[in-house]
Design a protein around this motif. Sequence first.
Motif, short mmCIF file in Angstrom:
data_model
loop_
_atom_site.label_atom_id
_atom_site.label_comp_id
_atom_site.label_asym_id
_atom_site.label_seq_id
_atom_site.Cartn_x
_atom_site.Cartn_y
_atom_site.Cartn_z
N GLU A 172 0.81 -1.22 0.00
CA GLU A 172 0.00 0.00 0.00
C GLU A 172 0.85 1.27 0.00
OE1 GLU A 172 -2.54 -3.31 1.32
OE2 GLU A 172 -0.55 -2.62 1.94
N MET A 173 2.11 1.13 0.42
CA MET A 173 3.02 2.28 0.45
C MET A 173 3.66 2.55 -0.91
SD MET A 173 4.94 1.37 4.03
CE MET A 173 4.00 0.98 5.51
N HIS A 174 3.51 1.62 -1.84
CA HIS A 174 4.20 1.72 -3.13
C HIS A 174 3.88 3.02 -3.87
CE1 HIS A 174 6.55 0.11 -6.38
NE2 HIS A 174 5.54 0.10 -7.22
N PRO A 175 2.59 3.42 -4.00
CA PRO A 175 2.30 4.67 -4.71
C PRO A 175 2.66 5.92 -3.91
CG PRO A 175 0.28 3.71 -3.89
CD PRO A 175 1.36 2.71 -3.64
N LEU A 176 3.00 5.76 -2.64
CA LEU A 176 3.45 6.89 -1.83
C LEU A 176 4.96 7.05 -1.93
CD1 LEU A 176 1.22 6.17 1.30
CD2 LEU A 176 0.71 7.64 -0.67
N ILE A 177 5.66 5.95 -2.13
CA ILE A 177 7.11 5.99 -2.32
C ILE A 177 7.43 6.43 -3.75
CG2 ILE A 177 9.21 4.58 -2.40
CD1 ILE A 177 7.89 2.86 -0.14
N ARG A 178 6.79 5.79 -4.70
CA ARG A 178 6.93 6.18 -6.11
C ARG A 178 5.74 7.07 -6.44
NH1 ARG A 178 10.95 2.35 -7.70
NH2 ARG A 178 11.00 3.27 -9.79
N ASP A 179 5.80 8.29 -5.96
CA ASP A 179 4.61 9.12 -5.88
C ASP A 179 4.39 9.99 -7.11
OD1 ASP A 179 6.53 11.10 -5.58
OD2 ASP A 179 5.89 11.71 -3.56
N VAL A 180 3.35 10.80 -7.03
CA VAL A 180 2.98 11.67 -8.14
C VAL A 180 4.11 12.63 -8.49
CG1 VAL A 180 1.43 13.56 -8.81
CG2 VAL A 180 0.50 11.53 -7.65
N GLU A 181 4.76 13.19 -7.47
CA GLU A 181 5.81 14.17 -7.73
C GLU A 181 7.00 13.54 -8.44
OE1 GLU A 181 5.61 17.42 -7.57
OE2 GLU A 181 3.53 17.03 -7.00
N ALA A 182 7.33 12.30 -8.09
CA ALA A 182 8.44 11.61 -8.77
C ALA A 182 8.15 11.46 -10.25
CB ALA A 182 8.68 10.24 -8.13
N CYS A 183 6.90 11.12 -10.57
CA CYS A 183 6.52 10.97 -11.97
C CYS A 183 6.51 12.31 -12.69
CB CYS A 183 5.14 10.31 -12.06
SG CYS A 183 5.09 8.61 -11.47
N THR A 213 8.20 -14.56 -11.96
CA THR A 213 7.68 -15.83 -11.49
C THR A 213 6.77 -15.62 -10.28
OG1 THR A 213 9.51 -16.25 -9.96
CG2 THR A 213 9.79 -17.00 -12.24
N MET A 214 5.93 -16.60 -10.03
CA MET A 214 5.06 -16.57 -8.87
C MET A 214 5.88 -16.46 -7.59
SD MET A 214 1.81 -16.87 -7.85
CE MET A 214 0.86 -17.80 -9.05
N GLU A 215 6.98 -17.19 -7.54
CA GLU A 215 7.83 -17.16 -6.35
C GLU A 215 8.38 -15.77 -6.10
OE1 GLU A 215 7.16 -21.10 -7.73
OE2 GLU A 215 8.03 -19.40 -8.82
N GLU A 216 8.78 -15.09 -7.16
CA GLU A 216 9.31 -13.73 -7.00
C GLU A 216 8.23 -12.78 -6.50
OE1 GLU A 216 12.76 -13.51 -10.45
OE2 GLU A 216 10.66 -13.57 -11.05
N LYS A 217 7.03 -12.91 -7.02
CA LYS A 217 5.95 -12.01 -6.65
C LYS A 217 5.42 -12.26 -5.24
CE LYS A 217 4.76 -8.97 -9.81
NZ LYS A 217 4.78 -7.54 -9.47
N GLN A 218 5.67 -13.45 -4.70
CA GLN A 218 5.18 -13.79 -3.37
C GLN A 218 6.15 -13.38 -2.26
OE1 GLN A 218 4.38 -17.99 -4.06
NE2 GLN A 218 2.18 -17.62 -4.16
N LYS A 219 7.25 -12.77 -2.64
CA LYS A 219 8.20 -12.28 -1.64
C LYS A 219 7.63 -11.06 -0.93
CE LYS A 219 12.40 -13.91 -3.96
NZ LYS A 219 13.68 -13.50 -4.59
N PRO A 220 8.21 -10.64 0.20
CA PRO A 220 7.76 -9.41 0.86
C PRO A 220 7.84 -8.22 -0.10
CG PRO A 220 9.23 -10.65 2.29
CD PRO A 220 9.27 -11.33 0.96
N TYR A 221 7.02 -7.21 0.16
CA TYR A 221 6.91 -6.07 -0.74
C TYR A 221 8.25 -5.53 -1.22
CZ TYR A 221 6.87 -1.15 -1.95
OH TYR A 221 7.14 0.04 -2.56
N SER A 222 9.17 -5.26 -0.31
CA SER A 222 10.42 -4.61 -0.69
C SER A 222 11.32 -5.49 -1.54
CB SER A 222 11.18 -4.14 0.55
OG SER A 222 11.47 -5.24 1.41
N GLN A 223 11.07 -6.81 -1.52
CA GLN A 223 11.88 -7.75 -2.31
C GLN A 223 11.20 -8.18 -3.61
OE1 GLN A 223 13.23 -11.08 0.13
NE2 GLN A 223 13.09 -9.80 1.95
N ALA A 224 9.91 -8.00 -3.70
CA ALA A 224 9.17 -8.45 -4.88
C ALA A 224 9.43 -7.50 -6.05
CB ALA A 224 7.69 -8.51 -4.58
#
Length: 444
Positions: free
Chosen positions: A202-213, A314-325
């Motif tokens: 849920e923090m992803h769009p706040l870290i990579r936010d509107v201003e960065a874009c 891969t599914m395995e990659e996507k199932q990692k914790p947020y910061s590692q996926a």
Amino acid sequence: MKTYLIKGATVVNEGQQIVTDVLIKDGFITKIGQNLVANGATEIIAEGQYLLPGMIDDQVHFREPGLTHKADIFTESMAAVAGGITSFMEMPNTVPNTLTQSLLQDKYNIAAETSLANYSFYMGASNDNIEEILKTDPKNVCGLKVFMGSSTGNMLVDNEKTLENIFSKAPLLVATHCEDEATIRKNLATFKAKYGEDLTIEMHPLIRDVEACYKSSSLAVELAKRYQTRLHVLHISTAKEIELFDNSIALKDKKITAEACIHHLWFNDKDYAAKGNFIKWNPAVKSEDDQKAILAGVLANRIDVIATDHAPHTMEEKQKPYSQAPAGGPLVQHAIPALLEMHLNGKITLEKIAEKTAHAVAVCFNIEKRGFIREGYWADLVLVDLNDPWKVTKLNNFYKCGWSPFDGNTFQASVTHTFVSGNLAYVKGKFTTDQIGKRLTFER
């Protein structure tokens, strides 16, 4: 090649719908008209179905070479054809990165043997390969890709003088990934200081936010205006960025164009709770207001084309914790069905879908004899049935990674037939794999 006669389809092309027949011979559309007859042709009775120009996807990551545990050109072009995508343009952040003419040619060689769809590959930019960039032939390479934000290897171009050099000298279209790296790093440090390693999707769009874009996109637009560069800004994800793009002039006259992607049109930040890392993309899926503004930008012609940014992991990659996926997901098989669902829900017309997925891409990239249903053009065509419901499952997708962000979703419309350069490459779950797609060429 076989001769085909498509009978009675509702042809969606250049702002119109017309019930007519289409004759395909030697790879090309040779005749469009009523009550056509062709001795020896294979007839396809298409009454009640819609015939659209095949989608030209200007942004995919097919992972070959170097990352073929995720995907490869054969598997992903097969999935693309099943989804009504007849041509693709593939990105240079493979392994090794496509930063020399020799490495670029290696990818064309692979596609010439394995791709079921028509193909082109971007030349990659780094902070130190301007000499290789200048060797690129604009007549047979789709564009130059500049990552003005996170990427793999040596492909983050963050040196201002390098950017000026590229924008002032690029011999062809420059396509940019725009996210300001310094802003993202600052935001990430702030979140880590507060939450440690317990970051969530849920923090992803706040870290990579509107201003960065916006900061990065506005820089790209400013450089393009300064140097009269042919700029194409990829995957717009914010309402704020849309103001950077003009809809007061004809597309053929634009020097600066923009792209929207399926995931930014379909998902918003409310979907993270259910989908998690499976909708983690860069740039991030953002608010519902951003999502609505992107669609409005498409309809108002501030955003010129629709693409997928197909980027499987891969599914395995996507199932990692947020910061590692890793960011990215597979989309080519489900892009047209998703757009057709939006059409059935009253959000976009079939004519606009044909325009944004085919006509406008052909115009933006100056593609020779593709993107329209016209006599004398290559027969890149997709037949769709708007009343053929089907549920997306792991059993009926063709991605090598084996999953889709649409898993569990029921689409009301389906792709029934896909023609690639006159070859009937796909019919209702079955493929013709003995014919390879063609290399795209460009009128530049």
